[in-house]
Scaffold this active site. Structure first.
Site, PDB file in Angstrom:
ATOM      1  N   GLU A 158      -0.022  -3.526  -5.850  1.00 21.86           N
ATOM      2  CA  GLU A 158      -0.635  -4.319  -4.771  1.00 21.86           C
ATOM      3  C   GLU A 158      -1.515  -5.476  -5.264  1.00 21.86           C
ATOM      4  O   GLU A 158      -2.662  -5.635  -4.844  1.00 21.86           O
ATOM      5  CB  GLU A 158      -1.435  -3.385  -3.846  1.00 21.86           C
ATOM      6  CG  GLU A 158      -0.584  -2.248  -3.279  1.00 21.86           C
ATOM      7  CD  GLU A 158      -1.352  -1.296  -2.364  1.00 21.86           C
ATOM      8  OE1 GLU A 158      -2.538  -1.532  -2.089  1.00 21.86           O
ATOM      9  OE2 GLU A 158      -0.743  -0.299  -1.922  1.00 21.86           O
ATOM     10  N   GLU A 166       7.467   4.798  -1.847  1.00 24.90           N
ATOM     11  CA  GLU A 166       6.492   5.551  -1.041  1.00 24.90           C
ATOM     12  C   GLU A 166       6.988   5.679   0.408  1.00 24.90           C
ATOM     13  O   GLU A 166       6.246   5.535   1.357  1.00 24.90           O
ATOM     14  CB  GLU A 166       5.119   4.877  -1.090  1.00 24.90           C
ATOM     15  CG  GLU A 166       4.597   4.656  -2.496  1.00 24.90           C
ATOM     16  CD  GLU A 166       3.224   4.025  -2.546  1.00 24.90           C
ATOM     17  OE1 GLU A 166       2.550   3.962  -1.504  1.00 24.90           O
ATOM     18  OE2 GLU A 166       2.808   3.591  -3.640  1.00 24.90           O
TER      19      GLU A 166
END
Ligand code: XIL
Length: 370
Positions: free
Chosen positions: A159, A267
């Protein structure tokens, strides 16, 4: 012959002591169905809590039965594994390694560098850019070296970009400079030249600017002399019933695969209540979730084998989901319910693994080429 979950129900109804019935249910919960791992041509993984593997036999049996790749949900984040400046906590990561050695499951390291789940000492760390670099290099090198024989893949940086494609102003970018991502991959590659190294992020299918920025970063790293080792990209795939569309997923995955990079759906979960409304779970929502898992898995299964690094679902049962704990909202995003019974979502995932799927997703994959 009664299906085990039907048997469970009868046992509960018939048994004068419901606990006997419940006990029997827990014994077969989640493992009545054929293992997902056996139906896939790529790793089918799950994010796990190591303490739940140790403490909950039903959780542990389900994890063993269906999955051939394990990702520590939190045990290797910096706050957990490096809680003090001069102290590491190896207990949980070592426990996962021991479990995987016994079961023969693969391990995916998550996550070496993230701006969240940081220990307090990082926020107060004092030093110039070279001191920060030395600190982060030691963190990465210590962990990857220790687990080089157990983990063959790592989420190196997580991220690092904003949805608009700008570099996120994290503590790492602030103190190491904007080229810190390259340094992290170089350190991880030096510590284990054989490991597959991934950049991981959310929203890559729904934010064109973020995807473009990530791809530009990867192209830059790989064009350097010597090339910075980066082998793939993890699309987190925290999705809901509609967003991103499977066409948007195909575009992002295709752009990644088209560069010869490995593609992970790292995920995966499918939110049924993204707005955090006060809703009840319905069979219509469960059916829509089944179809959503099927179309995503069918698309991924149609990707060229050489780019398939696997799909990991982000948790075992709905009760474990980070959406309930982190986002504090009621949701049911995973494959198994609170009693570890397979939901329609599980059967959607399994259906997506079946070859010859004629769904739009499969058609997109068959027609798509880098
Ligand atoms: C989440 C875990 O699921 C939570 O249990 C934890 O409290 C916070 O982190 N993107 C990531 C994951 O890369 O590591 C995050 O996992 C979810 C968002």
């Amino acid at each position: 012959m009664l299906a085990p979950n039907r048997l469970c129900l009868l046992l509960q109804l018939a048994a004068s002591l419901p606990s006997i019935g419940l006990l029997a249910c827990r014994e077969t919960a989640g493992i009545s169905e054929a293992p997902l791992r056996d139906a896939a041509t790529f790793p089918v993984g799950v994010a796990v809590s190591v303490s739940r593997v140790w403490e909950d036999p039903t959780y542990e049996a389900l994890v063993r039965h269906h999955f051939d790749s394990l990702t520590p949900e939190s045990a290797m984040k910096m706050a957990a594994i490096h809680p003090e400046r001069d102290a590491y906590n190896w207990v949980y990561a070592d426990g996962l390694v021991e479990f995987a050695r016994e079961t023969g499951q693969r391990l995916h390291g998550h996550v070496l560098v993230w701006h969240e789940d940081l220990p307090g000492w990082v926020a107060t760390f004092q030093g110039d850019a070279s001191a920060w670099s030395a600190m982060l290099e030691e963190h990465i090198t210590t962990i990857v070296t220790r687990y080089a024989d157990a983990f063959d893949q790592w989420d190196v940086v997580n991220e690092a970009f904003e949805d608009d494609g700008t570099l996120r102003h994290t503590i790492w970018a602030e103190h190491l400079g904007e080229d810190y991502v390259a340094a992290c991959f170089q350190w991880a590659g030096a510590a284990d030249p054989g490991a597959k190294l991934f950049y991981n992020d959310f929203g890559l299918a729904s934010s064109p600017q973020k995807l473009a920025a990530v791809l530009e970063m990867v192209d830059d790293l790989r064009s350097r002399e010597p090339p910075v080792p980066i082998h793939g990209i993890g699309l987190q795939m925290h999705v809901d019933l509609e967003h991103p569309t499977i066409e948007e997923v195909a575009h992002a995955a295709g752009a990644i695969a088209g560069r010869g990079l490995l593609v992970r759906f790292s995920e995966l979960d499918v939110a049924l209540n993204p707005g955090g409304e006060d809703i009840d779970l319905s069979s219509a929502l469960l059916e829509a979730q089944r179809e959503r898992y099927r179309e995503i898995v069918a698309f991924y299964a149609g990707l060229p084998d050489e780019v398939q690094a696997g799909i990991t679902v982000w948790g075992v049962s709905d009760a474990d989901s980070w959406m309930r704990l982190e986002a504090g909202r009621m949701d049911w995003p995973l494959l198994f319910d609170e009693a570890y019974q397979a939901k329609p979502a599980f059967f959607g995932f399994a259906a997506g693994l079946q070859p010859g799927d004629t769904s739009p997703a499969a058609t997109i994959t068959r027609s798509w080429r880098p």
